[in-house]
Design a protein around this motif. Sequence first.
Motif, short mmCIF file in Angstrom:
data_model
loop_
_atom_site.label_atom_id
_atom_site.label_comp_id
_atom_site.label_asym_id
_atom_site.label_seq_id
_atom_site.Cartn_x
_atom_site.Cartn_y
_atom_site.Cartn_z
N GLU A 6 3.58 -3.06 3.81
CA GLU A 6 3.53 -4.38 3.20
C GLU A 6 2.28 -5.11 3.69
OE1 GLU A 6 7.03 -6.60 4.02
OE2 GLU A 6 8.30 -5.34 2.76
N TYR A 7 1.68 -5.87 2.81
CA TYR A 7 0.59 -6.72 3.26
C TYR A 7 0.74 -8.09 2.60
CZ TYR A 7 -1.78 -6.21 -1.24
OH TYR A 7 -2.10 -6.25 -2.57
N THR A 8 0.25 -9.09 3.31
CA THR A 8 0.33 -10.44 2.77
C THR A 8 -1.05 -11.07 2.72
OG1 THR A 8 0.81 -11.23 4.99
CG2 THR A 8 2.69 -10.89 3.54
N ASP A 9 -2.06 -10.26 3.01
CA ASP A 9 -3.42 -10.76 2.95
C ASP A 9 -3.75 -11.17 1.51
OD1 ASP A 9 -4.55 -9.28 5.72
OD2 ASP A 9 -2.98 -8.22 4.64
N LEU A 64 0.88 -1.15 0.00
CA LEU A 64 0.00 0.00 0.00
C LEU A 64 0.92 1.21 0.00
CD1 LEU A 64 -2.42 -1.04 2.93
CD2 LEU A 64 -2.71 -1.44 0.47
#
Lengths: 156, 156
Positions: free
Chosen positions: B111-114, B101
């Motif tokens: 950071e996202y790992t969804d 994002l």
Amino acid sequence: MPGRRGMRSSGWGGKFRGCGYRMTVPRQSIMDVLSVTNKHLSAEDIYMEVHKIYSNVGLTTVYRTLELLTQMGLVVKFDFGDGRARYELIEGSKSGHHHHLVCTGCKRSIEYTDFINEETEFLERAEKELSKKYKFDIKNHIIQFYGLCDKCREKK
Amino acid sequence: MPGRRGMRSSGWGGKFRGCGYRMTVPRQSIMDVLSVTNKHLSAEDIYMEVHKIYSNVGLTTVYRTLELLTQMGLVVKFDFGDGRARYELIEGSKSGHHHHLVCTGCKRSIEYTDFINEETEFLERAEKELSKKYKFDIKNHIIQFYGLCDKCREKK
DNA sequence: TTGATAATGGAAACCATTTTCAATAAGAAG
DNA sequence: CTTCTTATTGAAAATGGTTTCCATTATCAA
Ligand SMILES: [Mn+2]
Ligand SMILES: [Mn+2]
Ligand SMILES: [Zn+2]
Ligand SMILES: [Zn+2]
């Protein structure tokens, strides 16, 4: 008969004013260029295009306006790796919603619209959850695949 | 007992040589920095980190190596809008596969790992079809959501 | 029409990245 | 191990897209 002359005055003024900004000749002409093209224009590309009609608009203003439009979420700024940023209008753009294949060899980009439906479904869900979880106000997104195009691969 | 000293020699040399390049001290040390970090380092960040141990490695070489790694598809080059490129190792990176994002206000990235599982499934299919349809050799990809982070929104 | 001030354009500054080129070192061959 | 080819390197200079400065101009609410 409002709205003739190709929807030129399709409400960009209202959009600017609604955000607390003024509508000016340079801004209008930049929107005109962005609305009509289906290419990935750089700031200078836009400057030259605007210059044909309003030869007194400065390159600085083009940069400023593009930054503004990006912040407003009306424009996406791309980096295809050739050293200059490229811009695309989202709302009312000639090409519909699409993404890019970017060649790390020649730095050219190919637009694709495949999978857009499945993608939209997926992205909508992601956007909703991500914005909640990370308290993030999502305006737009990009998806880019990097690799070598047809020509650059055989040159190797 | 091969492979001690923290997997330092985990075969990067072979990777380089396999592509027709030589393994050198600067290249090795740059790989070391990239393998260990979980941040989004700029060329200069990496240069300073390498400099702590090999004070004779030049910034130019860092740029050259990063370009090489990007072409080899081992590293992804990011543009978060703060005027300098940022790099992340793919294979063997500290953070696993993830996306970002990006705040257009402060230029920071989250950071996202969804959704990575659903996403992977979707992307695999897309990659396969796109590479066939456009004769494009896909090495990697990025997905970025743009908008305003928590802090930047309330500042408005 | 007027006034406050947002917006502009041109020139100069900025600065991340690239280019140049002579010196160095990787690694294949013997 | 030594030799030789040439890929690689570092320092300095150049490049060029983008930003900053600031005096001037234009927008639009009153
Ligand atoms: Mn496009
Ligand atoms: Mn990351
Ligand atoms: Zn190409
Ligand atoms: Zn922010």
